[in-house]
Design a protein around this motif. Structure first.
Motif, PDB file in Angstrom:
ATOM      1  N   ASP A  80       2.920  -7.910  -1.395  1.00 26.55           N
ATOM      2  CA  ASP A  80       4.337  -7.585  -2.026  1.00 26.55           C
ATOM      3  C   ASP A  80       4.779  -7.789  -1.326  1.00 26.55           C
ATOM      4  O   ASP A  80       6.053  -8.653  -2.181  1.00 26.55           O
ATOM      5  CB  ASP A  80       4.724  -5.997  -2.162  1.00 26.55           C
ATOM      6  CG  ASP A  80       3.873  -4.873  -2.230  1.00 26.55           C
ATOM      7  OD1 ASP A  80       3.323  -5.068  -3.500  1.00 26.55           O
ATOM      8  OD2 ASP A  80       3.330  -3.790  -2.551  1.00 26.55           O
ATOM      9  N   LEU A  83       7.089 -11.394  -3.103  1.00 26.44           N
ATOM     10  CA  LEU A  83       8.502 -11.533  -3.576  1.00 26.44           C
ATOM     11  C   LEU A  83       9.843 -10.875  -3.735  1.00 26.44           C
ATOM     12  O   LEU A  83      11.030 -11.229  -3.184  1.00 26.44           O
ATOM     13  CB  LEU A  83       7.871  -9.625  -4.287  1.00 26.44           C
ATOM     14  CG  LEU A  83       7.065 -10.037  -5.624  1.00 26.44           C
ATOM     15  CD1 LEU A  83       6.211  -8.266  -6.158  1.00 26.44           C
ATOM     16  CD2 LEU A  83       6.796 -11.050  -6.440  1.00 26.44           C
ATOM     17  N   PHE A  97      -0.536 -14.771   0.188  1.00 34.52           N
ATOM     18  CA  PHE A  97      -0.710 -13.958  -0.973  1.00 34.52           C
ATOM     19  C   PHE A  97      -1.679 -14.599  -1.628  1.00 34.52           C
ATOM     20  O   PHE A  97      -2.820 -14.532  -2.419  1.00 34.52           O
ATOM     21  CB  PHE A  97       0.404 -13.857  -1.801  1.00 34.52           C
ATOM     22  CG  PHE A  97      -0.036 -13.185  -3.156  1.00 34.52           C
ATOM     23  CD1 PHE A  97       0.089 -11.749  -2.923  1.00 34.52           C
ATOM     24  CD2 PHE A  97      -0.039 -13.684  -4.130  1.00 34.52           C
ATOM     25  CE1 PHE A  97      -0.074 -11.336  -4.274  1.00 34.52           C
ATOM     26  CE2 PHE A  97      -0.524 -13.370  -4.915  1.00 34.52           C
ATOM     27  CZ  PHE A  97      -0.625 -11.960  -5.300  1.00 34.52           C
ATOM     28  N   TYR A 111      -4.724  -4.832  -7.664  1.00 32.33           N
ATOM     29  CA  TYR A 111      -2.908  -4.938  -7.352  1.00 32.33           C
ATOM     30  C   TYR A 111      -2.677  -6.288  -7.682  1.00 32.33           C
ATOM     31  O   TYR A 111      -1.198  -6.244  -7.909  1.00 32.33           O
ATOM     32  CB  TYR A 111      -3.048  -4.277  -5.798  1.00 32.33           C
ATOM     33  CG  TYR A 111      -2.033  -3.953  -5.663  1.00 32.33           C
ATOM     34  CD1 TYR A 111      -1.102  -2.629  -5.346  1.00 32.33           C
ATOM     35  CD2 TYR A 111      -1.316  -4.927  -5.004  1.00 32.33           C
ATOM     36  CE1 TYR A 111      -0.338  -1.481  -4.887  1.00 32.33           C
ATOM     37  CE2 TYR A 111       0.121  -4.797  -3.957  1.00 32.33           C
ATOM     38  CZ  TYR A 111       0.702  -3.082  -4.070  1.00 32.33           C
ATOM     39  OH  TYR A 111       2.341  -2.335  -3.974  1.00 32.33           O
ATOM     40  N   GLN A 114      -0.262  -7.437 -10.429  1.00 30.57           N
ATOM     41  CA  GLN A 114       0.721  -6.678 -10.390  1.00 30.57           C
ATOM     42  C   GLN A 114       1.473  -7.687 -10.103  1.00 30.57           C
ATOM     43  O   GLN A 114       2.807  -8.013 -10.282  1.00 30.57           O
ATOM     44  CB  GLN A 114       1.486  -5.595 -10.328  1.00 30.57           C
ATOM     45  CG  GLN A 114       0.342  -4.144 -10.759  1.00 30.57           C
ATOM     46  CD  GLN A 114       0.048  -3.192  -9.595  1.00 30.57           C
ATOM     47  OE1 GLN A 114       1.179  -2.709  -8.842  1.00 30.57           O
ATOM     48  NE2 GLN A 114      -1.079  -1.821 -10.028  1.00 30.57           N
ATOM     49  N   ASP A 115       1.594  -7.691  -8.545  1.00 39.33           N
ATOM     50  CA  ASP A 115       2.615  -9.232  -8.101  1.00 39.33           C
ATOM     51  C   ASP A 115       2.651 -10.985  -8.845  1.00 39.33           C
ATOM     52  O   ASP A 115       3.310 -10.682  -8.037  1.00 39.33           O
ATOM     53  CB  ASP A 115       2.468  -8.994  -6.537  1.00 39.33           C
ATOM     54  CG  ASP A 115       2.016  -7.733  -5.635  1.00 39.33           C
ATOM     55  OD1 ASP A 115       3.569  -6.668  -6.081  1.00 39.33           O
ATOM     56  OD2 ASP A 115       1.570  -7.843  -4.270  1.00 39.33           O
ATOM     57  N   TYR A 119       6.108 -11.915  -9.789  1.00 38.40           N
ATOM     58  CA  TYR A 119       5.925 -13.591  -8.900  1.00 38.40           C
ATOM     59  C   TYR A 119       6.248 -13.705 -10.166  1.00 38.40           C
ATOM     60  O   TYR A 119       7.634 -15.037 -10.305  1.00 38.40           O
ATOM     61  CB  TYR A 119       4.718 -14.041  -8.453  1.00 38.40           C
ATOM     62  CG  TYR A 119       5.176 -15.032  -7.241  1.00 38.40           C
ATOM     63  CD1 TYR A 119       5.972 -15.175  -6.474  1.00 38.40           C
ATOM     64  CD2 TYR A 119       4.778 -16.403  -8.445  1.00 38.40           C
ATOM     65  CE1 TYR A 119       6.264 -15.809  -5.891  1.00 38.40           C
ATOM     66  CE2 TYR A 119       5.684 -17.439  -6.740  1.00 38.40           C
ATOM     67  CZ  TYR A 119       6.239 -17.280  -6.097  1.00 38.40           C
ATOM     68  OH  TYR A 119       6.436 -18.496  -5.308  1.00 38.40           O
TER      69      TYR A 119
END
Length: 198
Positions: A80, A83, A97, A111, A114-115, A119
């Motif tokens: 996370d 972000l 990442f 998961y 989603q990021d 982003y």
């Protein structure tokens, strides 16, 4: 005084040592560890980031190949961080990442998608720059695919995607207008993905 110093150093070493849960043991899960080491990220030596107290210990351990990613809170927490608004740490978190994105599978993939979507929405100019950056270009299409997967699960996905891209386009026109055509390419790829999976 000597006893006091021994206690202080003992506490520091306890704090410095971090327990790695079994599900993150790199020896048990060797395919879930990082193997892409670099000398620098964005013209800063890698040690700048590895010694930076603002960067969490688990992302550093993952970078060093000492932490296996999994679908767990420790992994999610540093993913996370892609972000983050912290200019000093964001390049490291982006690199980490991207390394996870290379090896992800199963629940962790869900998961990570989603990021990727978040982003794109938050930093569309930076997202587009991934295409021509030697550290990220080979993974660029994967970033788009993961984001597309998340758009696909929206209610009325084509309509929602087009609405979302109107907002993203405002950011691009304000901050990197020359990238508008690439943003449109991304939108079209996502729409194609949605149509193919409907």
């Amino acid at each position: 005084m000597k006893a006091f110093l021994i206690i202080i150093f003992g506490l520091i070493s306890l704090i410095g040592n971090c327990q790695i849960p079994e599900m993150n043991n790199p020896k048990e899960f060797p395919y879930q560890v990082n193997e892409w080491l670099v000398d620098s990220i964005n013209n800063k030596p890698i040690n700048f980031y590895l010694n930076n107290p603002a960067i969490d210990k688990y992302s550093k351990l993952f970078y060093q190949g000492k932490f296996a990613v999994s679908d767990d809170e420790l992994t999610f927490a540093f993913l996370d961080s892609v972000l983050t608004t912290n200019q000093e740490t964001k390049d490291f978190y982006l690199y980490v990442f991207n390394c996870v994105l290379r090896i992800t599978d199963g629940a962790l993939s869900e998961y990570i998608g989603q990021d990727c979507k978040a982003y794109l929405e938050k930093y569309p100019c930076d997202f587009i720059k991934l295409k021509n950056n030697k550290l990220y270009s080979d993974n660029y299409e994967k970033w788009i695919d993961f984001a597309a997967y998340e758009f696909y699960f929206d209610e009325n996905p084509i309509e929602k995607t087009n609405e979302k891209f109107k907002m993203i386009n405002h950011i691009v026109k304000k901050n990197c207008v020359q990238q508008s055509s690439e943003l449109e390419n991304i939108r079209l790829k996502i729409i194609v993905f949605i149509k193919e999976n409907e």
